[in-house]
Structures are given as C-alpha cells and as structure tokens.
Write an enzyme that holds these catalytic residues in place. Structure first.
Site, PDB file in Angstrom:
ATOM      1  N   HIS A  94      27.715   1.551  39.706  1.00 43.92           N
ATOM      2  CA  HIS A  94      29.122   1.875  39.425  1.00 43.92           C
ATOM      3  C   HIS A  94      29.836   0.540  39.153  1.00 43.92           C
ATOM      4  O   HIS A  94      30.185  -0.181  40.084  1.00 43.92           O
ATOM      5  CB  HIS A  94      29.662   2.579  40.668  1.00 43.92           C
ATOM      6  CG  HIS A  94      31.104   2.946  40.647  1.00 43.92           C
ATOM      7  ND1 HIS A  94      31.541   4.264  40.584  1.00 43.92           N
ATOM      8  CD2 HIS A  94      32.237   2.200  40.725  1.00 43.92           C
ATOM      9  CE1 HIS A  94      32.856   4.297  40.624  1.00 43.92           C
ATOM     10  NE2 HIS A  94      33.309   3.054  40.713  1.00 43.92           N
ATOM     11  N   HIS A 120      32.869  -1.751  37.520  1.00 40.57           N
ATOM     12  CA  HIS A 120      34.169  -1.948  36.875  1.00 40.57           C
ATOM     13  C   HIS A 120      34.003  -3.155  35.950  1.00 40.57           C
ATOM     14  O   HIS A 120      33.106  -3.976  36.132  1.00 40.57           O
ATOM     15  CB  HIS A 120      35.247  -2.168  37.939  1.00 40.57           C
ATOM     16  CG  HIS A 120      35.584  -0.892  38.676  1.00 40.57           C
ATOM     17  ND1 HIS A 120      36.756  -0.199  38.472  1.00 40.57           N
ATOM     18  CD2 HIS A 120      34.891  -0.176  39.582  1.00 40.57           C
ATOM     19  CE1 HIS A 120      36.765   0.891  39.237  1.00 40.57           C
ATOM     20  NE2 HIS A 120      35.641   0.926  39.924  1.00 40.57           N
ATOM     21  N   CYS A 145      41.261   0.096  40.881  1.00 41.57           N
ATOM     22  CA  CYS A 145      41.228   0.530  42.272  1.00 41.57           C
ATOM     23  C   CYS A 145      42.548   0.141  42.917  1.00 41.57           C
ATOM     24  O   CYS A 145      42.941  -1.022  42.875  1.00 41.57           O
ATOM     25  CB  CYS A 145      40.063  -0.111  43.017  1.00 41.57           C
ATOM     26  SG  CYS A 145      40.062   0.356  44.755  1.00 41.57           S
ATOM     27  N   ASN A 182      36.716   1.347  35.224  1.00 38.44           N
ATOM     28  CA  ASN A 182      35.253   1.407  35.149  1.00 38.44           C
ATOM     29  C   ASN A 182      34.839   1.074  33.729  1.00 38.44           C
ATOM     30  O   ASN A 182      35.618   1.230  32.794  1.00 38.44           O
ATOM     31  CB  ASN A 182      34.777   2.832  35.434  1.00 38.44           C
ATOM     32  CG  ASN A 182      35.105   3.268  36.830  1.00 38.44           C
ATOM     33  OD1 ASN A 182      36.208   3.708  37.089  1.00 38.44           O
ATOM     34  ND2 ASN A 182      34.153   3.139  37.728  1.00 38.44           N
TER      35      ASN A 182
HETATM   36  P1  HMG Z   1      45.211   7.205  57.884  1.00 38.39           P
HETATM   37  O1  HMG Z   1      46.683   7.073  57.631  1.00 38.39           O
HETATM   38  O2  HMG Z   1      44.522   6.142  58.672  1.00 38.39           O
HETATM   39  O3  HMG Z   1      44.795   8.640  58.445  1.00 38.39           O
HETATM   40  O4  HMG Z   1      44.497   7.354  56.491  1.00 38.39           O
HETATM   41  P2  HMG Z   1      45.096   9.532  59.627  1.00 38.39           P
HETATM   42  O5  HMG Z   1      43.819  10.258  59.897  1.00 38.39           O
HETATM   43  O6  HMG Z   1      45.775   8.793  60.744  1.00 38.39           O
HETATM   44  O7  HMG Z   1      46.129  10.570  58.994  1.00 38.39           O
HETATM   45  C1  HMG Z   1      47.416  10.195  58.573  1.00 38.39           C
HETATM   46  C2  HMG Z   1      48.042  11.323  57.777  1.00 38.39           C
HETATM   47  O8  HMG Z   1      47.250  11.570  56.615  1.00 38.39           O
HETATM   48  C3  HMG Z   1      48.105  12.633  58.523  1.00 38.39           C
HETATM   49  O9  HMG Z   1      49.272  13.307  58.067  1.00 38.39           O
HETATM   50  C4  HMG Z   1      46.899  13.380  58.030  1.00 38.39           C
HETATM   51  O10 HMG Z   1      47.053  14.775  58.102  1.00 38.39           O
HETATM   52  C5  HMG Z   1      46.841  12.937  56.591  1.00 38.39           C
HETATM   53  P3  HMG Z   1      50.639  13.297  58.914  1.00 38.39           P
HETATM   54  O11 HMG Z   1      50.259  13.946  60.228  1.00 38.39           O
HETATM   55  O12 HMG Z   1      51.031  11.858  59.084  1.00 38.39           O
HETATM   56  O13 HMG Z   1      51.583  14.094  58.074  1.00 38.39           O
HETATM   57  N1  HMG Z   1      45.481  13.017  56.023  1.00 38.39           N
HETATM   58  C6  HMG Z   1      45.173  13.706  54.912  1.00 38.39           C
HETATM   59  N2  HMG Z   1      45.924  14.415  54.057  1.00 38.39           N
HETATM   60  C7  HMG Z   1      45.284  15.002  53.026  1.00 38.39           C
HETATM   61  N3  HMG Z   1      43.947  14.872  52.811  1.00 38.39           N
HETATM   62  C8  HMG Z   1      43.181  14.165  53.637  1.00 38.39           C
HETATM   63  C9  HMG Z   1      43.795  13.537  54.747  1.00 38.39           C
HETATM   64  N4  HMG Z   1      43.321  12.779  55.743  1.00 38.39           N
HETATM   65  C10 HMG Z   1      44.360  12.481  56.527  1.00 38.39           C
HETATM   66  N5  HMG Z   1      41.863  14.038  53.398  1.00 38.39           N
HETATM   67  C11 HMG Z   1      42.745   8.098  55.034  1.00 38.39           C
HETATM   68  C12 HMG Z   1      43.095   7.496  56.373  1.00 38.39           C
HETATM   69  C13 HMG Z   1      41.249   7.935  54.836  1.00 38.39           C
HETATM   70  C14 HMG Z   1      43.131   9.546  55.003  1.00 38.39           C
HETATM   71  C15 HMG Z   1      43.532   7.327  53.929  1.00 38.39           C
HETATM   72  O14 HMG Z   1      43.325   5.963  54.115  1.00 38.39           O
HETATM   73  C16 HMG Z   1      43.131   7.693  52.541  1.00 38.39           C
HETATM   74  O15 HMG Z   1      43.299   8.818  52.107  1.00 38.39           O
HETATM   75  N6  HMG Z   1      42.588   6.699  51.769  1.00 38.39           N
HETATM   76  C17 HMG Z   1      42.136   6.967  50.435  1.00 38.39           C
HETATM   77  C18 HMG Z   1      42.036   5.704  49.668  1.00 38.39           C
HETATM   78  C19 HMG Z   1      41.459   5.983  48.303  1.00 38.39           C
HETATM   79  O16 HMG Z   1      41.401   7.115  47.843  1.00 38.39           O
HETATM   80  N7  HMG Z   1      40.966   4.923  47.625  1.00 38.39           N
HETATM   81  C20 HMG Z   1      40.394   5.038  46.349  1.00 38.39           C
HETATM   82  C21 HMG Z   1      39.052   5.707  46.368  1.00 38.39           C
HETATM   83  S1  HMG Z   1      37.707   4.588  46.742  1.00 38.39           S
HETATM   84  C22 HMG Z   1      37.314   3.882  45.240  1.00 38.39           C
HETATM   85  O17 HMG Z   1      38.008   4.053  44.286  1.00 38.39           O
HETATM   86  C23 HMG Z   1      36.038   3.097  45.114  1.00 38.39           C
HETATM   87  C24 HMG Z   1      34.955   3.824  44.317  1.00 38.39           C
HETATM   88  O18 HMG Z   1      35.398   4.143  43.013  1.00 38.39           O
HETATM   89  C25 HMG Z   1      33.701   2.957  44.234  1.00 38.39           C
HETATM   90  C26 HMG Z   1      33.983   1.525  43.782  1.00 38.39           C
HETATM   91  O19 HMG Z   1      34.612   1.289  42.739  1.00 38.39           O
HETATM   92  O20 HMG Z   1      33.534   0.633  44.523  1.00 38.39           O
HETATM   93  C27 HMG Z   1      34.575   5.147  45.012  1.00 38.39           C
HETATM   94 MG    MG Z   2      35.415   2.670  41.385  1.00 40.38          MG
END
Ligand code: HMG
Ligand code: MG
Length: 299
Positions: A207, A209, A240, A249
C-alpha cells in the site's frame, strides 16, 4: 513456487482517497463512484470507513454510502473498522468484509487512533472473534512500514512483529502501508522480504502513497519479491489526515497501465478506469493525480 502473474488490485480511493480530500463529496457521488468502479472489473473496492465521524468527518456518511452501492457479483466491498463499535455499525448495513488498522510506529498510532500498538491490537481481538462467528473476512493494515511522520525511522523488527501478530489473530491479508510515501525500492523490497519470512507472501499486500514519487518503483520491487496484491486509489486522491504532507495513494490507472504493460493481468478495463478517474477529478474540482489519466484525457 513461481507466483502467478495475475495481480489483485484493492481499490482504496473511496476510503483512503476521500477521507482526506478537502472537498466533501455528497453520499450520492460516493455511491456513483463505487458503482462506476464496480463496472471496471475490479475485484475489491474498499467502500468506506466506520470510524468516529468526529475524527474523519469526510466519511460520516458511511452507512448511507454502503447501503446505497450496488454490490456487483464477484466484487468484495471491505470497510475500515477501528473497534467493535465500528464493526457493529458496518454489520448493521450488511458489510461482509472489514479491515482493522494499526501501525508499526507508536507515535503514529497515538495520533491516528489514540492508542498504543498493543492497545489497538487489544481492540481488534473482539472484532476478530465476532468476525469469525459471523464468517466475515478481516484484512489488517500496518501503517508507517517505511517511516513515520513523528518518529522517523521505523525498525523492521516492529513491522514484522505487528504484521505477524495481525496474521496470527486471524487477518486473512496484511496490507503493508508506506503511509507517508517516503520509501525507496530497495528498502521496500527488504521490508517485504523480512515480513514474508513470518507471514506467507500470498497473504501480503502493499500500500504505497506517492508523496516522493517512488510508489511505482516500490511496487515493481515488491512484485519482483513476489507480492500479487496491490492497494491503489483511482485518480491518486487523498492522503492521510494524521500524516501531514502525505499525498494520495498511487493512482490505480498508473498501476494497471504498468502491470498490463508488463503482461501481468488484472481483469480491469483500463479505459473504464481512466474514465472513472477523470469523472472523479471533475467531481473534486482538481486535476487527476494519475499520469495515465492526464495523458489519455489531454486536449
Ligand atoms: P477515541 O476518542 O479515543 O475513542 O477514538 P473512544 O473509544 O474514547 O470514543 C470516543 C467517542 O467516539 C465516543 O463517542 C464513541 O462512541 C465514539 P461519545 O461518547 O464521545 O459521543 N466512537 C465511535 N463512533 C463511531 N464509530 C466508531 C467509534 N468508536 C468510538 N467506530 C477511535 C478512538 C479509534 C474511535 C478514533 O481515533 C478514530 O475513529 N480514528 C480513526 C482515524 C482514521 O480513520 N484514520 C485514517 C485511517 S488509517 C489510514 O488511512 C492508513 C491506511 O490507509 C494505511 C496506510 O496508508 O498506512 C489504512
Ligand atoms: Mg493509506
């Protein structure tokens, strides 16, 4: 064993691409994008991400998008889930393949998912357990395999350890991500070689970028090493949100053009992919990042 020449492309534009585009596409356009991609011959299209909408507002419409797409026979539509809550949201709209994600760098994980590597893996255990019961396939992503925007160098041993752990836990495929597009071919190849000592190469994907313009060269090095699954994004969109400066990507059109030119089939209709990439660039109001699309659509 001589690897087959067929390459499976995992199209990640609708997720990895759109999660970091400043232009917010309406759900109907995302659905139209995925439906168009489904008609190109792609076998796997990552549709969206059930993460916290506060963290990634661009994909807050995940349920609407997933419900709205036409599921073409023979095409898989995995979605990203960070935890059990995301898994349940994905299942509620009928997702049958998901992807979990962590990184080889502690610093990146903290910024991206607010957890250490080990904590993130703890969160995946109930996801994987439930997925096994449900017959849902789980892909695992390891980010920052060739460098981290916060920590710099990432030791190869950390990449191998995290990839092996995800595989042991039941991820059917591990995608190795150069999240910030910093790697070069010899390093990419050495990284893949090291991981392939612990995880069968058939279960690995790459994967890349394209931040530093190295992605195609890195892919070629990894193909030579035996990988046959490549992630890419139509039109080269995105980046990202937690990796400043990272571009999108590698463009799917450019990867498919290269593969077909080398006699490596993908089952994808390149002309249709180019048309879809050009259409997406128009929707986003910016030129395509795909060199192939730019060459073919130049007036
Ligand atoms: P947090 O704030 O530490 O989580 O986030 P929490 O568990 O304490 O929850 C906080 C709030 O989020 C709560 O709501 C939960 O209900 C809600 P509140 O009570 O405050 O109203 N919550 C959610 N809501 C909807 N869907 C969920 C969910 N989980 C908790 N699944 C968490 C931790 C992991 C949720 C957050 O950090 C997060 O969502 N991060 C996502 C980051 C992201 O998407 N990054 C990009 C993707 S990775 C990438 O692109 C790399 C890749 O392409 C490969 C590469 O290039 O290397 C894959
Ligand atoms: Mg990626």
């Amino acid at each position: 064993m001589t690897p087959t020449n067929h390459v499976r492309i995992v199209e990640v534009g609708a997720r990895d691409g759109l999660q970091n585009e400043p232009a917010l596409l309406p759900a109907a356009s995302k659905i139209a994008l995925i439906d168009r991609l489904s008609a190109t011959g792609l076998q796997a299209i990552e549709a969206t991400s059930f993460v916290s909408p506060r963290w990634v507002p661009q994909l807050a419409d995940a349920a609407e998008v997933f419900s709205g797409i036409r599921k073409a026979p023979g095409v898989s539509y995995p979605v990203l889930v960070p935890n059990l809550q995301g898994y349940q949201r994905a299942r509620a709209v009928g997702a049958s393949e998901v992807a979990v994600f962590t990184a080889a760098s502690e610093a990146f994980n903290r910024k991206n998912i607010n957890a250490s590597i080990d904590e993130s893996i703890e969160r995946f255990i109930p996801v994987l357990a439930q997925a096994r019961l449900d017959g849902v396939l789980v892909r695992g992503y390891v980010s920052t395999v060739l460098g981290c925007p916060y920590q710099g160098e990432v030791p190869l041993g950390d990449v191998v350890r995290v990839a092996r752990r995800l595989h042991e836990l039941g991820c059917h495929e591990i995608s190795l991500g150069d999240t910030i597009g910093i790697g070069t071919p010899a390093k990419a190849r050495a990284m893949l070689h090291a991981v392939a000592q612990e995880v069968p190469i058939a279960a690995l994907a790459v994967h890349f970028h394209d931040t530093y313009g190295q992605a195609l060269a890195n892919i070629l090095a990894c193909l030579e090493e035996g990988v046959r699954v490549i992630d890419s994004a139509v039109s080269g969109t995105g980046g990202c949100p937690y990796a400043k400066g990272a571009t999108g990507n590698v463009a799917s059109e450019d990867v498919v053009y290269m593969l077909h030119g080398m006699g490596m089939p993908t089952g994808i209709d390149l002309d249709q992919l180019i048309a879809t990439g050009a259409w997406l660039a128009a929707q986003l109001g910016k030129p395509s990042a795909s060199r192939v699309t730019r060459a073919r659509t130049a007036v």
